[in-house]
Design an enzyme around this catalytic site. Sequence first.
Site, short mmCIF file in Angstrom:
data_model
loop_
_atom_site.label_atom_id
_atom_site.label_comp_id
_atom_site.label_asym_id
_atom_site.label_seq_id
_atom_site.Cartn_x
_atom_site.Cartn_y
_atom_site.Cartn_z
N ASP A 10 0.58 8.27 -15.90
CA ASP A 10 1.38 8.95 -14.81
C ASP A 10 1.80 10.98 -15.55
OD1 ASP A 10 2.15 6.23 -14.43
OD2 ASP A 10 4.30 6.44 -15.17
N ASP A 129 8.73 -0.71 -5.34
CA ASP A 129 9.05 -1.10 -6.80
C ASP A 129 10.51 -1.48 -6.27
OD1 ASP A 129 7.46 0.49 -7.60
OD2 ASP A 129 8.05 2.63 -6.18
#
EC number: 5.3.1.16
Length: 244
Positions: A10, A129
């Site tokens: 990330d 998500d």
Amino acid sequence: MSLILLPAVDVVEGRAVRLVQGKAGSENDYGSALDAALCWQRDGADWIHLVDLDAAFGRGSNRELLSEMVGKLDVQVELSGGIRDDDSLNAALATGCARVNLGTAACENPHWCAQVIAEHGDKIAVGLDVQIVDGQHRLRGRGWETDGGDLWDVLENLDRQGCSRFIVTDVTKDGTLDGPNLDLLASVSDRTNVPVIASGGVSSLDDLRAIAKFTERGIEGAIVGKALYAERFTLPQALAVVRM
């Protein structure tokens, strides 16, 4: 069939970071994003899950760096973060990545998402998500800052559109090392016939063993982030477990 492991990188301002429950400001910095990706490649990864967090939060992008990283890696890359329109999609695909992961766009712009799925097929995955609120499975968008609707409604629509793969994250688990939400993974995989990739909460080799038991039900892979960076186990150890 062995569970595929995808080490996560990330990226915030060129650095590899890990968030807790996806919250901006909760970053732990682990150095150069490129160095992190090359490390996972050396350790035996076949895939890298590469996320532009700046783009996901709408505060900039690391587009040039991510393109450079894909070019320098010999493994397959799944690219994610802020891919919401033709410009960002075309830039992502132009890197040569193996697959692009859409998130917010599936909730906010389902018509465009359907067109992209129809045009690009299995180069497109959709990230689901999920945050469970009062028993309701709600999707989160814009770096998990907004509500994206009911999980099951969106999943049904995407299935109907021909989405080839889903990445399922319990956002309350991500970056916490609290263990994966196996019930959520089982529920999603039971409602679709396409592969599912698990994300969020992996903290131990036993967690990977537990996820690997779901491969016959459609769980294809698992994204591993914090546990690797926190040295709960090494990538070679994890690969040995899921390939047994």
